[in-house]
Design a protein around this motif. Structure first.
Motif, mmCIF file in Angstrom:
data_model
loop_
_atom_site.group_PDB
_atom_site.id
_atom_site.type_symbol
_atom_site.label_atom_id
_atom_site.label_comp_id
_atom_site.label_asym_id
_atom_site.label_seq_id
_atom_site.Cartn_x
_atom_site.Cartn_y
_atom_site.Cartn_z
ATOM 1 N N ALA A 117 0.813 -1.112 0.107
ATOM 2 C CA ALA A 117 0.015 0.074 -0.099
ATOM 3 C C ALA A 117 0.671 1.382 -0.192
ATOM 4 O O ALA A 117 0.659 2.163 -0.841
ATOM 5 C CB ALA A 117 -0.926 -0.126 1.183
ATOM 6 N N GLU A 118 2.089 1.168 1.022
ATOM 7 C CA GLU A 118 2.917 2.344 0.859
ATOM 8 C C GLU A 118 3.624 2.756 -0.447
ATOM 9 O O GLU A 118 3.576 3.794 -0.948
ATOM 10 C CB GLU A 118 3.717 2.253 1.809
ATOM 11 C CG GLU A 118 4.648 3.505 2.319
ATOM 12 C CD GLU A 118 5.885 3.174 3.170
ATOM 13 O OE1 GLU A 118 6.666 4.077 3.209
ATOM 14 O OE2 GLU A 118 5.746 2.207 4.042
ATOM 15 N N ALA A 119 3.960 1.579 -1.067
ATOM 16 C CA ALA A 119 4.509 1.608 -2.256
ATOM 17 C C ALA A 119 3.795 2.090 -3.405
ATOM 18 O O ALA A 119 3.904 2.982 -4.249
ATOM 19 C CB ALA A 119 5.267 0.130 -2.766
ATOM 20 N N ALA A 154 -5.094 -8.837 -1.748
ATOM 21 C CA ALA A 154 -5.756 -7.805 -1.096
ATOM 22 C C ALA A 154 -5.238 -6.368 -0.889
ATOM 23 O O ALA A 154 -5.927 -5.293 -1.137
ATOM 24 C CB ALA A 154 -6.262 -8.287 0.257
ATOM 25 N N ALA A 155 -3.868 -6.286 -0.792
ATOM 26 C CA ALA A 155 -3.184 -5.132 -0.830
ATOM 27 C C ALA A 155 -3.457 -4.184 -2.233
ATOM 28 O O ALA A 155 -3.525 -3.052 -2.001
ATOM 29 C CB ALA A 155 -1.651 -5.496 -0.468
ATOM 30 N N PHE A 156 -3.272 -5.022 -3.285
ATOM 31 C CA PHE A 156 -3.437 -4.364 -4.499
ATOM 32 C C PHE A 156 -5.037 -3.967 -4.593
ATOM 33 O O PHE A 156 -5.327 -2.962 -5.037
ATOM 34 C CB PHE A 156 -3.040 -5.052 -5.695
ATOM 35 C CG PHE A 156 -1.457 -5.313 -5.939
ATOM 36 C CD1 PHE A 156 -0.843 -4.272 -6.310
ATOM 37 C CD2 PHE A 156 -1.092 -6.587 -5.263
ATOM 38 C CE1 PHE A 156 0.564 -4.309 -6.681
ATOM 39 C CE2 PHE A 156 0.476 -6.562 -5.327
ATOM 40 C CZ PHE A 156 1.145 -5.666 -6.121
ATOM 41 N N HIS A 157 -5.784 -4.924 -4.122
ATOM 42 C CA HIS A 157 -7.418 -4.627 -4.577
ATOM 43 C C HIS A 157 -7.909 -3.631 -3.707
ATOM 44 O O HIS A 157 -8.557 -3.002 -4.054
ATOM 45 C CB HIS A 157 -7.955 -6.027 -4.169
ATOM 46 C CG HIS A 157 -9.238 -6.382 -4.839
ATOM 47 N ND1 HIS A 157 -10.448 -5.579 -4.050
ATOM 48 C CD2 HIS A 157 -9.724 -6.962 -5.860
ATOM 49 C CE1 HIS A 157 -11.379 -5.997 -4.957
ATOM 50 N NE2 HIS A 157 -11.023 -6.664 -6.069
ATOM 51 N N GLN A 158 -7.320 -3.385 -2.437
ATOM 52 C CA GLN A 158 -7.982 -2.624 -1.653
ATOM 53 C C GLN A 158 -7.425 -0.836 -1.878
ATOM 54 O O GLN A 158 -7.959 -0.140 -1.552
ATOM 55 C CB GLN A 158 -7.483 -2.655 -0.246
ATOM 56 C CG GLN A 158 -8.157 -3.780 0.413
ATOM 57 C CD GLN A 158 -7.563 -4.358 1.718
ATOM 58 O OE1 GLN A 158 -6.632 -3.955 2.164
ATOM 59 N NE2 GLN A 158 -8.255 -5.479 2.295
ATOM 60 N N SER A 159 -6.356 -0.866 -2.884
ATOM 61 C CA SER A 159 -5.953 0.485 -3.233
ATOM 62 C C SER A 159 -6.862 1.185 -3.951
ATOM 63 O O SER A 159 -7.000 2.332 -3.893
ATOM 64 C CB SER A 159 -4.839 0.232 -4.144
ATOM 65 O OG SER A 159 -5.063 -0.208 -5.502
ATOM 66 N N PHE A 160 -7.939 0.418 -4.585
ATOM 67 C CA PHE A 160 -8.926 1.170 -5.405
ATOM 68 C C PHE A 160 -10.004 1.513 -4.324
ATOM 69 O O PHE A 160 -10.659 2.672 -4.854
ATOM 70 C CB PHE A 160 -9.579 0.189 -6.177
ATOM 71 C CG PHE A 160 -8.595 -0.304 -7.239
ATOM 72 C CD1 PHE A 160 -7.847 0.684 -8.092
ATOM 73 C CD2 PHE A 160 -8.442 -1.772 -7.676
ATOM 74 C CE1 PHE A 160 -7.245 0.125 -9.174
ATOM 75 C CE2 PHE A 160 -7.558 -2.081 -8.538
ATOM 76 C CZ PHE A 160 -6.667 -1.300 -9.304
#
Length: 220
Positions: A117-119, A154-160
């Motif tokens: 998420a930070e990246a 999930a980390a990628f999915h939640q970015s949206f």
């Protein structure tokens, strides 16, 4: 977009380039995933995170402003003008530049699930409004995904859902599911990896090695 490279994409690209079957590997899948977004780009500011010896930036230098971003532990350490993989780079201030397009191949594999998420936020902040980032990375999908791989997806999915970006293309979810048309590393290649890395042997016996694509547009 949060999806996986498909066989029709890899086969089409292999035909166009005259690639041998042995060349259908993870590095190739990552390159073609990003190349689809770079096709036809002109008069744009384009950056790659930690480009290798053979960078997709090489094909963009003539008609675009190209940059190399050195990223370590989710921080951008250096921004340089990219003038070719065999030439020296002129360092510039990252604070002065906002990119139309930013991409990486294999770099997000280096981050833990809690760092993704930070990246992604760091990359978003380097884009102009309307700018796009694309990240291609290897991923393992097993019949019953482990918490480790579920957390990464999930980390990628939640970015949206966090705001600031919107997906560019299809979003699979909420969990990664293997589909037969996904391009994947061959069993022969996985067997070589299995022998080379005993600590990942069980994973490679149970899972498919596929290429995840994340693409998002900055909206604020």
């Amino acid at each position: 977009m949060l999806d996986f490279v498909r066989k029709y994409e890899s086969f089409r690209a292999a035909e166009q380039t005259g690639l041998s079957p042995a060349g259908l590997n993870m590095s190739f899948y990552q390159q073609i995933a990003v190349q689809d977004f770079l096709s036809g780009i002109e008069m744009a500011s384009v950056a790659e995170i930690n480009p290798g010896e053979k960078s997709l930036l090489d094909g963009l230098i003539r008609h675009n402003e190209t940059y190399s971003l050195q990223m370590q532990q989710t921080k951008i350490e250096k921004v340089s003008v990219y003038s070719g993989s065999k030439s020296g780079d002129e360092r510039v201030s990252g604070a002065e530049i906002a990119f139309d397009l930013l991409f990486s191949c294999g770099e997000f594999e280096k981050f833990g699930s809690s760092e993704i998420a930070e990246a992604l936020d760091v990359c978003r902040d380097m884009l102009r409004p309307g700018g796009v980032m694309i990240h291609a990375l290897q991923f393992y999908i097993a019949p019953t995904p482990t918490p480790f791989w579920l957390d990464r997806f999930a980390a990628f999915h939640q970015s949206f859902q966090r705001g600031g970006v919107e997906p560019v293309g299809n979003v699979m979810g909420p969990e990664p599911l293997f589909q037969p048309d996904m391009a994947s590393t061959s069993d022969a290649a996985l067997f070589e990896l299995y022998k080379a890395s005993p600590n990942m042997a069980e994973l490679r016996m149970q899972a498919q090695n596929v290429c995840l694509i994340y693409a998002a547009r900055r909206v604020s």
